[in-house]
Write a protein that holds these residues in place. Structure first.
Motif, PDB file in Angstrom:
ATOM      1  N   VAL A 199       0.548  -1.000   0.024  1.00 11.12           N
ATOM      2  CA  VAL A 199      -0.125   0.129   0.134  1.00 11.12           C
ATOM      3  C   VAL A 199       0.933   1.545   0.214  1.00 11.12           C
ATOM      4  O   VAL A 199       2.021   1.467   0.842  1.00 11.12           O
ATOM      5  CB  VAL A 199      -0.700   0.227   1.199  1.00 11.12           C
ATOM      6  N   GLN A 200       0.991   1.970  -0.867  1.00 15.13           N
ATOM      7  CA  GLN A 200       1.234   3.892  -1.091  1.00 15.13           C
ATOM      8  C   GLN A 200       0.942   4.122  -0.252  1.00 15.13           C
ATOM      9  O   GLN A 200      -0.259   4.817  -0.435  1.00 15.13           O
ATOM     10  CB  GLN A 200       1.874   3.663  -2.886  1.00 15.13           C
ATOM     11  N   ASN A 201       1.692   4.924   0.693  1.00 13.42           N
ATOM     12  CA  ASN A 201       1.140   6.468   0.858  1.00 13.42           C
ATOM     13  C   ASN A 201       2.465   7.768   0.789  1.00 13.42           C
ATOM     14  O   ASN A 201       3.569   7.544  -0.054  1.00 13.42           O
ATOM     15  CB  ASN A 201       1.690   6.437   3.228  1.00 13.42           C
ATOM     16  N   ASP A 202       1.625   8.963   1.372  1.00 10.90           N
ATOM     17  CA  ASP A 202       2.615   9.467   0.363  1.00 10.90           C
ATOM     18  C   ASP A 202       3.369  10.219   1.337  1.00 10.90           C
ATOM     19  O   ASP A 202       3.104  11.178   2.075  1.00 10.90           O
ATOM     20  CB  ASP A 202       1.421  10.791  -0.562  1.00 10.90           C
ATOM     21  N   ASN A 203       4.292   9.784   2.053  1.00  6.31           N
ATOM     22  CA  ASN A 203       4.874  10.206   2.919  1.00  6.31           C
ATOM     23  C   ASN A 203       6.621  10.107   3.100  1.00  6.31           C
ATOM     24  O   ASN A 203       6.730   9.210   2.241  1.00  6.31           O
ATOM     25  CB  ASN A 203       4.214   9.286   4.675  1.00  6.31           C
ATOM     26  N   LYS A 258       6.530   5.643  15.861  1.00  4.31           N
ATOM     27  CA  LYS A 258       6.345   5.099  17.533  1.00  4.31           C
ATOM     28  C   LYS A 258       5.641   6.806  17.977  1.00  4.31           C
ATOM     29  O   LYS A 258       4.726   6.994  17.092  1.00  4.31           O
ATOM     30  CB  LYS A 258       6.792   4.629  18.433  1.00  4.31           C
ATOM     31  N   ASP A 259       6.078   7.379  18.163  1.00  8.01           N
ATOM     32  CA  ASP A 259       6.042   8.376  19.269  1.00  8.01           C
ATOM     33  C   ASP A 259       6.804  10.154  18.575  1.00  8.01           C
ATOM     34  O   ASP A 259       5.825  10.628  18.396  1.00  8.01           O
ATOM     35  CB  ASP A 259       6.438   8.708  21.229  1.00  8.01           C
ATOM     36  N   SER A 260       7.972   9.745  18.440  1.00 10.95           N
ATOM     37  CA  SER A 260       8.906  10.494  17.352  1.00 10.95           C
ATOM     38  C   SER A 260       9.598   9.876  16.462  1.00 10.95           C
ATOM     39  O   SER A 260       9.427   9.055  16.237  1.00 10.95           O
ATOM     40  CB  SER A 260       9.364  11.773  18.764  1.00 10.95           C
ATOM     41  N   ALA A 261       9.370  11.133  15.080  1.00 10.13           N
ATOM     42  CA  ALA A 261      10.680  10.690  14.202  1.00 10.13           C
ATOM     43  C   ALA A 261      12.135  11.322  15.012  1.00 10.13           C
ATOM     44  O   ALA A 261      12.158  12.219  15.458  1.00 10.13           O
ATOM     45  CB  ALA A 261      10.207  11.707  12.914  1.00 10.13           C
ATOM     46  N   GLY A 271       5.815  15.302   9.917  1.00  6.00           N
ATOM     47  CA  GLY A 271       4.626  15.673  10.511  1.00  6.00           C
ATOM     48  C   GLY A 271       4.776  15.406  11.518  1.00  6.00           C
ATOM     49  O   GLY A 271       3.585  15.645  12.559  1.00  6.00           O
ATOM     50  N   LYS A 272       5.604  14.175  11.831  1.00  4.83           N
ATOM     51  CA  LYS A 272       4.993  13.791  13.274  1.00  4.83           C
ATOM     52  C   LYS A 272       6.047  14.549  14.656  1.00  4.83           C
ATOM     53  O   LYS A 272       6.834  15.634  14.133  1.00  4.83           O
ATOM     54  CB  LYS A 272       5.963  12.203  13.337  1.00  4.83           C
ATOM     55  N   ASN A 273       5.916  14.286  15.573  1.00  5.10           N
ATOM     56  CA  ASN A 273       7.086  14.736  16.971  1.00  5.10           C
ATOM     57  C   ASN A 273       7.940  14.493  16.538  1.00  5.10           C
ATOM     58  O   ASN A 273       8.768  13.557  15.947  1.00  5.10           O
ATOM     59  CB  ASN A 273       6.284  14.457  18.340  1.00  5.10           C
ATOM     60  N   ARG A 331       2.009  23.172  12.719  1.00  5.99           N
ATOM     61  CA  ARG A 331       1.799  22.032  13.255  1.00  5.99           C
ATOM     62  C   ARG A 331       1.308  23.076  14.534  1.00  5.99           C
ATOM     63  O   ARG A 331       0.798  23.792  14.471  1.00  5.99           O
ATOM     64  CB  ARG A 331       3.241  22.108  13.999  1.00  5.99           C
ATOM     65  N   ASN A 332       0.866  22.101  15.200  1.00  3.96           N
ATOM     66  CA  ASN A 332      -0.380  22.323  16.326  1.00  3.96           C
ATOM     67  C   ASN A 332      -0.164  21.168  17.091  1.00  3.96           C
ATOM     68  O   ASN A 332      -0.899  19.373  16.857  1.00  3.96           O
ATOM     69  CB  ASN A 332      -1.762  21.586  15.598  1.00  3.96           C
ATOM     70  N   ASP A 333      -0.312  21.067  18.013  1.00  2.00           N
ATOM     71  CA  ASP A 333       0.285  19.549  19.164  1.00  2.00           C
ATOM     72  C   ASP A 333       1.261  18.736  18.800  1.00  2.00           C
ATOM     73  O   ASP A 333       0.597  17.497  18.989  1.00  2.00           O
ATOM     74  CB  ASP A 333      -1.672  19.552  19.879  1.00  2.00           C
TER      75      ASP A 333
END
Length: 208
Positions: free
Chosen positions: A49-53, A70-73, A99-101, A120-122
């Motif tokens: 499954v291809q994702n645009d990331n 997991k939690d952060s990049a 877009g990750k932490n 970025r939000n939160d």
């Protein structure tokens, strides 16, 4: 449901040299990115499954290898050396673009280009145990439209430019409710710079 590791590799490059044997659903593990125990070891899965990331790489035959975040990049899992010699700008920007932490393991990261963080939000950036050495003449990190976020910064050294800038160019690009904790900011120009344009507003910042 990628729970069992199918193959373990020393480095990221070793993993990418073996792609002809991969099938959908496999879980892979590396012990480092450039070398064993360099802080960039990670787990990946093979998917059809291809994702645009920014953390999925095509290996042909309609398969992709995707980094498990997991939690952060972790910037070292995107190829940052953190040796104060190699330019880590592109690797860190790729981590930011997920877009990750964002997490910087303890190291000295040399960058020549401004790190751009927009929308970025939160959100959280943690470089509390790291040094970022910026050699350019702009700002080491530029923020646009950041809200309800925490910036935990260790050391930024920008001997030819500035450390951090917050820019707003329109009323929709406002930034608000940002906590900034830092150890040391060393700059030729400004340590923290704020610029509001075209009715944009930036407010409710707490700096420690």
């Amino acid at each position: 449901n990628y729970t069992q590791v199918s193959k373990v590799f020393d480095t990221y490059n070793d993993m990418m040299l073996d792609t002809s044997t991969y099938v959908n659903g496999m879980k892979l593990k590396t012990l480092g990115y450039h070398y064993i125990n360099d802080g960039g070891g990670a787990e990946y899965f093979v998917t059809n499954v291809q994702n645009d990331n920014e953390y999925q790489v095509s290996i042909g035959t309609n398969l992709w290898v995707e980094l498990i975040i997991k939690d952060s990049a972790n910037v070292k899992q995107f190829g940052a050396y953190g040796d104060g010699v190699n330019d880590d700008s592109a690797s860190i920007q790729n981590a930011i673009n997920t877009g990750k932490n964002i997490y910087f393991p303890s190291s000295n990261y040399l960058i020549s280009n401004t790190l751009l963080i927009n929308g970025r939000n939160d959100w959280k950036l943690d470089s509390s145990e790291a040094t970022i050495t910026y050699t350019g003449n702009n700002y080491a990190i530029e923020f646009r439209t950041i809200r309800n976020s925490n910036l935990d910064i260790g050391v930024i050294s920008a001997t030819n430019g500035g450390c951090i800038s917050f820019i707003g160019d329109s009323s929709s690009q406002y930034s608000q409710y940002v906590n900034i904790d830092f150890n040391t900011l060393n700059a030729l120009t400004n340590c923290i710079y704020v610029e509001n344009n075209n009715d944009c507003w930036i407010s409710e910042f707490r700096v420690n």
